[in-house]
Write an enzyme that holds these catalytic residues in place. Sequence first.
Site, PDB file in Angstrom:
ATOM      1  CG  LEU A 146      -1.866  -1.120   1.316  1.00  0.00           C
ATOM      2  CD1 LEU A 146      -2.679  -1.059   2.624  1.00  0.00           C
ATOM      3  CD2 LEU A 146      -2.825  -1.369   0.086  1.00  0.00           C
ATOM      4  CD  GLN A 161      -5.440  -8.581 -11.213  1.00  0.00           C
ATOM      5  OE1 GLN A 161      -6.322  -8.456 -10.474  1.00  0.00           O
ATOM      6  NE2 GLN A 161      -4.739  -7.386 -11.293  1.00  0.00           N
ATOM      7  CB  VAL A 196      -1.878   9.641  -5.303  1.00  0.00           C
ATOM      8  CG1 VAL A 196      -0.885  10.334  -4.375  1.00  0.00           C
ATOM      9  CG2 VAL A 196      -3.523   9.882  -4.783  1.00  0.00           C
ATOM     10  CG  ASP A 238      -4.820   0.296 -12.180  1.00  0.00           C
ATOM     11  OD1 ASP A 238      -3.745   0.056 -12.694  1.00  0.00           O
ATOM     12  OD2 ASP A 238      -4.643   0.753 -10.966  1.00  0.00           O
ATOM     13  N   GLY A 273      -1.497   6.116  -3.075  1.00  0.00           N
ATOM     14  CA  GLY A 273      -2.707   5.998  -3.746  1.00  0.00           C
ATOM     15  C   GLY A 273      -3.801   5.209  -3.403  1.00  0.00           C
ATOM     16  CG  HIS A 274      -2.888   0.917  -2.469  1.00  0.00           C
ATOM     17  ND1 HIS A 274      -1.457   1.076  -2.613  1.00  0.00           N
ATOM     18  CD2 HIS A 274      -3.614   0.348  -3.357  1.00  0.00           C
ATOM     19  CE1 HIS A 274      -1.452   0.144  -3.606  1.00  0.00           C
ATOM     20  NE2 HIS A 274      -2.651  -0.362  -4.078  1.00  0.00           N
ATOM     21  CD  GLN A 283      -8.212  -2.453 -11.734  1.00  0.00           C
ATOM     22  OE1 GLN A 283      -7.596  -3.272 -12.154  1.00  0.00           O
ATOM     23  NE2 GLN A 283      -8.098  -1.568 -10.886  1.00  0.00           N
TER      24      GLN A 283
HETATM   25  P1  AMP Z   1      -3.442  -2.241  -7.120  1.00  0.00           P
HETATM   26  O1  AMP Z   1      -3.034  -2.553  -5.632  1.00  0.00           O
HETATM   27  O2  AMP Z   1      -2.342  -1.726  -7.785  1.00  0.00           O
HETATM   28  O3  AMP Z   1      -4.487  -3.313  -7.660  1.00  0.00           O
HETATM   29  O4  AMP Z   1      -4.451  -1.032  -6.796  1.00  0.00           O
HETATM   30  C1  AMP Z   1      -5.676  -0.933  -5.999  1.00  0.00           C
HETATM   31  C2  AMP Z   1      -6.377   0.199  -6.353  1.00  0.00           C
HETATM   32  O5  AMP Z   1      -5.799   1.360  -6.014  1.00  0.00           O
HETATM   33  C3  AMP Z   1      -6.717   0.406  -7.874  1.00  0.00           C
HETATM   34  O6  AMP Z   1      -8.204   0.829  -7.877  1.00  0.00           O
HETATM   35  C4  AMP Z   1      -5.943   1.138  -8.433  1.00  0.00           C
HETATM   36  O7  AMP Z   1      -6.313   2.118  -9.498  1.00  0.00           O
HETATM   37  C5  AMP Z   1      -5.658   2.271  -7.161  1.00  0.00           C
HETATM   38  N1  AMP Z   1      -4.341   2.907  -7.115  1.00  0.00           N
HETATM   39  C6  AMP Z   1      -3.162   2.381  -7.415  1.00  0.00           C
HETATM   40  N2  AMP Z   1      -2.411   3.185  -7.784  1.00  0.00           N
HETATM   41  C7  AMP Z   1      -2.887   4.500  -7.439  1.00  0.00           C
HETATM   42  C8  AMP Z   1      -2.653   5.825  -7.581  1.00  0.00           C
HETATM   43  N3  AMP Z   1      -1.304   6.297  -7.771  1.00  0.00           N
HETATM   44  N4  AMP Z   1      -3.464   6.846  -7.641  1.00  0.00           N
HETATM   45  C9  AMP Z   1      -4.946   6.517  -7.455  1.00  0.00           C
HETATM   46  N5  AMP Z   1      -5.252   5.397  -7.098  1.00  0.00           N
HETATM   47  C10 AMP Z   1      -4.238   4.218  -7.401  1.00  0.00           C
END
Ligand code: AMP
Length: 290
Positions: free
Chosen positions: A37, A65, A180, A154, A40-41, A157
């Site tokens: 995490l 995936q 972010v 994403d 962004g998360h 997605q």
């Molecule tokens: P992930 O863990 O990469 O599968 O991401 C989980 C969620 O966090 C997804 O909805 C991503 O789009 C979002 N996410 C990942 N990186 C960022 C970021 N830099 N800014 C905003 N949301 C993010």
Amino acid sequence: MPSKMHLVADIPAARRICREWQGQGVCVGLVPTMGALHEGHLSLIRAAKGRCQRVAVSIFVNPIQFGPGEDFHRYPRPMERDREVCAAAGADLLFAPRDETMYPGRRLTFVRVEELPGGLCGPFRPGHFDGVATVVAKLFHILPADVAFFGEKDYQQLIVIRQMVKDLDFPIEIVGCPIVREADGLAMSSRNVHLTPEERGRATGLSRALFAAAERAARGERRSEELIRAVRADLVNAGIESLDYVEIVDAETLAPLARLTRPARLCAAARLGQTRLIDNVPLDLPVECG
Ligand code: AMP
């Protein structure tokens, strides 16, 4: 507010807690992640807390995936730290199942996502969005929530999940949250830890090229071809030569746009060494003069 975060690895317990909350009539928010995490998360968890009385976070590195030869095995999994981060962020439930819990035995049923005309990541990651849609559908059943939060990072997605919710009548609202970024513009990603210092230096060229094009669009350039050409040239100059794609698509449907006549998204994917980076920016319609 409950003072303690539930940490749950099995499906019936996770479902029971979310159902209990829903039975109490409170709004339940869901933030699906693959862990490692970062800010962004956390922005998604904050958005969920701003909107809902209870927030469930899931951490699951979803094997289906990832394609053969992709980074499933080396995907970072700092579980202890993630648990602390979630608790500190005020999550009420962390669902972190084992692979065997999510996929016991043989699998015959998947969610299949149609190929998009523009393609974006689709052709480069065959089966990826089927795997994403399948696991998100499972999570929506395991963690019944009112609202789910996804990042625009994403972007494809996000659109795929919105469409799935519509097509398959999931009773859940999808909220998209802005990207972010690091101070130098690089979109935060769990995969950025794999960049060598030299690659990390070059990586900033990706967002810089996209922002430069967004500025030109805001100043009035409407030709997608011209904007894409400029992004490609900027990327080569920044030492980012291994491009999967640079595309301009309709922000809602992801259909390719030859001219900026509607809200659009400029999306790109590139490889730096072993790491695949994706990024995107909104393209605002130029203000008409006269
Ligand atoms: P992930 O863990 O990469 O599968 O991401 C989980 C969620 O966090 C997804 O909805 C991503 O789009 C979002 N996410 C990942 N990186 C960022 C970021 N830099 N800014 C905003 N949301 C993010």
